[in-house]
Every structure is written in structure tokens, then in C-alpha cells.
Scaffold this active site. Structure first.
Site, PDB file in Angstrom:
ATOM      1  CE  LYS A  46      73.695  15.356 -50.054  1.00 41.40           C
ATOM      2  NZ  LYS A  46      74.029  15.503 -48.639  1.00 41.40           N
ATOM      3  CE1 TYR A 264      78.972 -15.812 -64.257  1.00 40.30           C
ATOM      4  CE2 TYR A 264      77.645 -13.832 -63.961  1.00 40.30           C
ATOM      5  CZ  TYR A 264      78.504 -14.605 -64.736  1.00 40.30           C
ATOM      6  OH  TYR A 264      78.872 -14.160 -65.978  1.00 40.30           O
TER       7      TYR A 264
HETATM    8  C1  LIG Z   1      72.822  15.513 -48.015  1.00 42.36           C
HETATM    9  C2  LIG Z   1      72.659  16.508 -46.961  1.00 42.36           C
HETATM   10  C3  LIG Z   1      71.389  17.049 -46.691  1.00 42.36           C
HETATM   11  C4  LIG Z   1      70.119  16.493 -47.294  1.00 42.36           C
HETATM   12  O1  LIG Z   1      69.816  15.291 -46.602  1.00 42.36           O
HETATM   13  P1  LIG Z   1      68.538  14.390 -46.894  1.00 42.36           P
HETATM   14  O2  LIG Z   1      68.619  13.323 -45.870  1.00 42.36           O
HETATM   15  O3  LIG Z   1      68.694  13.865 -48.274  1.00 42.36           O
HETATM   16  O4  LIG Z   1      67.346  15.247 -46.751  1.00 42.36           O
HETATM   17  C5  LIG Z   1      71.317  18.100 -45.786  1.00 42.36           C
HETATM   18  N1  LIG Z   1      72.425  18.551 -45.146  1.00 42.36           N
HETATM   19  C6  LIG Z   1      73.647  18.022 -45.344  1.00 42.36           C
HETATM   20  C7  LIG Z   1      74.820  18.552 -44.596  1.00 42.36           C
HETATM   21  C8  LIG Z   1      73.801  16.971 -46.235  1.00 42.36           C
HETATM   22  O5  LIG Z   1      75.011  16.439 -46.431  1.00 42.36           O
END
Ligand SMILES: *Cc1c(COP(=O)(O)O)cnc(C)c1O
Length: 382
Positions: A46, A264
Site C-alpha cells: 500500500k 527560524y
Molecule cells: C499496513 C498493514 C499491514 C502491514 O503492516 P507492517 O507493520 O508494515 O508489516 C498488514 N495488515 C494490515 C491490515 C495493514 O494495514
């Protein structure tokens, strides 16, 4: 000596992101070896492959042997489908109203997270005379998405509108803390609720879950962050090979006199004469402003010349300052590249100083750095 995996920059580059696809492939194989022989290892890709570029990440994982991918949104699923015509692709965010046709056309499997989504998917199946496969999400304690235990039990007992998910998933809230009591509770609830759907495969483990007891692996794991080289859990062995190296250029060096401030808000005051190097990376590049160092808070560190050098003052949009005194004026010069994170400066450490997690740093990487992909060639197959 520094470990060097980053490529040589071009003269106009302010910075480079070097992405080691061979290391990505090896990390997937290492995770798959942990879940074998009973469990399949999928991959969470993702958010554009955690910011690294889905179009490079997904084909690399496919070549390494991965056959099941998890995305968050329908459009991410469409992009993944174009890259992997035969893979199984799950959409973790579930079914958006009216999107069933789009998912089915792209052969994407929604992870149905509520009874409303489930009924809409069933209605789509009836209206089209199809039974497209879908996963069911049950909540076991993270309380984000998924059917409650009562809803799952009612659904499983409903003989009038039976529903047979091909996969049941749940998500762990505290897998990165192996001793947390919630892990065992979620495992027990998941075992009970998934057992209500006897034909379905089961998936519970993210990256951190893969490093828990093998009882957490079930038939399918779905790691993300560990693939991309960040630490999955508190345990040091949960960091696999470095995949991403972020380098940026020194714009100039100058001396900040004792008592003078930098940046800043004048938030950092030099305690003694300090050699400053200004670096061509800022928050617009995804180097988060929360990495800033001030008189009251230590900033993140960068690596150069074999030393860790702290960020001093506020990170600006286009630049940041570091205290390069440890290198001396002969040790760092205009045009040099410093490592913001990579093999010598774990992304986990930078994230910690910024009060965040490596996921946020990786998914924030900006477009101004040149991306250099080290191919996984010759490593394919498995
Ligand atoms: C993002 C996600 C993962 C992967 O998680 P990691 O901690 O990056 O290994 C797995 N399952 C779900 C439901 C997620 O949202």
C-alpha cells in the site's frame, strides 16, 4: 569506514534516494522462510509500496516468489493489478459504497470490514450472478475496522444469507511489543472467530507478527515495513537488510560563533564555536520538521565521514543545518553528500528522534530527490 550502497549523484542533484531492490527481494525471502512451510508470505504494498514506488517494488516481489499482495485502496489495487495480472490482491480498506463493480472488474478482493460492506458485496454478487471472492475482517482488539465478535457469530449462524469468505483476517495492535498481553488475547479471539468460517484461510501477522511465535502465522502473513528494511519490532533481529538510502548535498559550511543562533525561531544556540554544514534537504523532501534540534531537544543525526552529526536548529522547507564540528573544516566540503538515512544511519533512529515511526519517513519521501533503483537482476526466482 562507511558502508556504501548509494549511487554517485549527478551535479544537479540535491539528493538521491537509492533503493536496493535485491535487498528487498532478499528481505521477502527471509520473511517467507520464517512463515514456511505451513504459511504463505504475502506483502503489503500500500501507499505506493511504502513510498518506494509500486512499479518497482511489486515486480521485484513477484520475481522473488510473492503471489499475494495487500493494498489499502481500490485505485492502489488497480495499479497493482496492471503490474501483476495473475496475483491475488486484497484491498484492506474494504468496500467503498458503489465500488463493487470496479473491484470485480479488476479482480480485486475487498477485505470486508463491516456488515454493511458485506451486504453490499453479497447484493452485487446476486445482481450479477457471480460470487467474487472476498476476505472478511474481524476485530480482535485494535478496534479500527472489522466485525465485532458478536457480529461475526451472528453472521456465521445466519443460514438464510450464508457468507463464505475465502480469507479471514484480523490486525494486531501491539505486535511490535512481543510481551504485550494484548497479543495473546487477540490470538485467542482470532482463533475462535476465524474458526466460525471453516472453509476460510486465516491471516493475522503483519511484519511484527511474523517475528512473534509461529502460532501467529496461520496460513497467510502480510508483512510490509520489514520488507523495506526498517525494524519491525522492539527486537533487534526484526531489522532485515537496509533497502533505502537517502543522501543529500552539502550546500556550504560556515562557523556559528558561541552564543549565536541558527534557523527560524532562533531555537538552537551554539554553546561554542560550531562548524555548521547546510544540507540540501528539508521538510518538502519528506525529511520531517520534527527532526529539528533545539536548545531543549536533541535533533536527528546524519552520517558523514564516519561520524554521526546532529541536526541543529529548525528544519526548513529546502535545507537543514548540522553540527559538523566533529569532522573539522577539512572533513566536509561544499558538494559532499551526507547520509540522512541508510546503512550507517538506520531510518528507525531518525524516526525515533522525530517522535515518529519509519513508516512515516518512508511514505513522506519527496519528489525532489533523484531515485536510483539498484536492480534485483540475477536474483530472480526462488
Ligand atoms: C499496513 C498493514 C499491514 C502491514 O503492516 P507492517 O507493520 O508494515 O508489516 C498488514 N495488515 C494490515 C491490515 C495493514 O494495514
Amino acid at each position: 569506514m562507511s558502508k556504501g550502497t548509494a549511487a554517485t549523484p549527478a551535479p544537479g542533484d540535491n539528493g538521491t534516494i537509492t533503493i536496493d531492490l535485491a535487498a528487498l527481494a532478499r528481505n521477502w525471502r527471509a520473511l517467507a522462510a520464517r512463515t514456511a512451510p505451513n504459511g504463505e508470505c504475502g506483502a503489503a504494498v500500500k501507499a505506493d509500496g511504502y513510498g518506494l514506488g509500486l512499479d518497482k517494488v511489486l515486480p521485484t516481489l513477484l520475481d522473488a516468489g510473492c503471489r499475494t499482495f495487500f493494498v489499502a485502496t481500490p485505485h492502489e489495487g488497480e495499479a497493482a493489478r496492471a503490474l501483476a495480472p495473475d496475483a491475488v490482491i486484497y484491498v484492506l480498506n474494504g468496500l467503498y459504497p458503489g465500488s463493487a463493480g470496479f473491484l470485480a472488474a479488476n479482480r480485486l478482493r475487498p477485505v470486508l470490514g463491516s456488515l454493511d460492506e458485506l451486504r453490499e458485496w453479497q447484493a452485487f454478487g446476486e445482481a450479477t450472478g457471480t460470487q467474487p471472492p472476498a476476505a472478511l475482517h474481524v476485530d480482535t482488539g485494535i478496534s479500527r475496522l472489522g466485525l465485532s465478535a458478536d457480529e461475526a457469530r451472528t453472521l456465521a449462524g445466519d443460514t438464510k444469507a450464508p457468507f463464505a469468505p475465502e480469507l479471514v483476517i484480523s490486525h494486531l495492535a501491539c505486535a511490535d511489543t512481543p510481551a504485550h498481553a494484548l497479543n495473546a488475547r487477540q490470538h485467542a479471539r482470532f482463533t475462535e472467530l476465524a474458526g466460525l468460517f471453516p472453509g476460510a484461510r486465516r491471516s493475522l501477522a503483519n511484519s511484527a507478527g511474523v517475528f512473534l511465535d509461529p502460532a501467529f502465522h496461520f496460513e497467510l502473513s502480510r508483512p510490509g515495513i520489514a520488507l523495506y528494511g526498517a525494524r519491525a519490532a522492539e527486537t533487534p533481529h526484526s531489522r532485515l537488510e537496509t533497502v533505502v538510502t537517502l543522501q543529500a548535498r552539502v550546500l556550504q559550511t560556515h562557523v556559528l560563533r558561541a552564543g549565536e543562533t541558527i534557523g527560524y525561531g532562533a531555537s538552537y544556540t551554539a554553546k561554542q564555536d560550531t562548524l555548521v554544514a547546510m544540507i540540501a534537504a528539508g521538510y518538502a523532501d519528506g525529511y520531517l520538521r520534527a527532526t529539528s534540534g533545539s536548545d531543549s531537544k536533541a535533533g536527528a543525526e546524519v552520517h558523514a565521514g564516519g561520524k554521526r552529526l546532529p541536526v541543529i536548529g529548525r528544519v526548513s522547507m529546502d535545507m537543514l543545518g548540522i553540527d559538523a564540528s566533529a569532522l573539522g573544516a577539512d572533513g566536509i566540503a561544499r558538494g559532499d553528500m551526507v547520509e540522512l538515512f541508510g546503512p550507517n544511519m538506520p531510518v528507525d533512529d531518525v524516526a525515533e528522534r522525530a517522535g515518529t515511526i519509519p513508516y512515516e519517513l518512508l511514505t513522506s519521501l519527496g519528489a525532489r530527490f533523484r531515485r536510483i533503483y539498484r536492480p534485483a537482476s540475477g536474483e530472480a526466482g526462488g
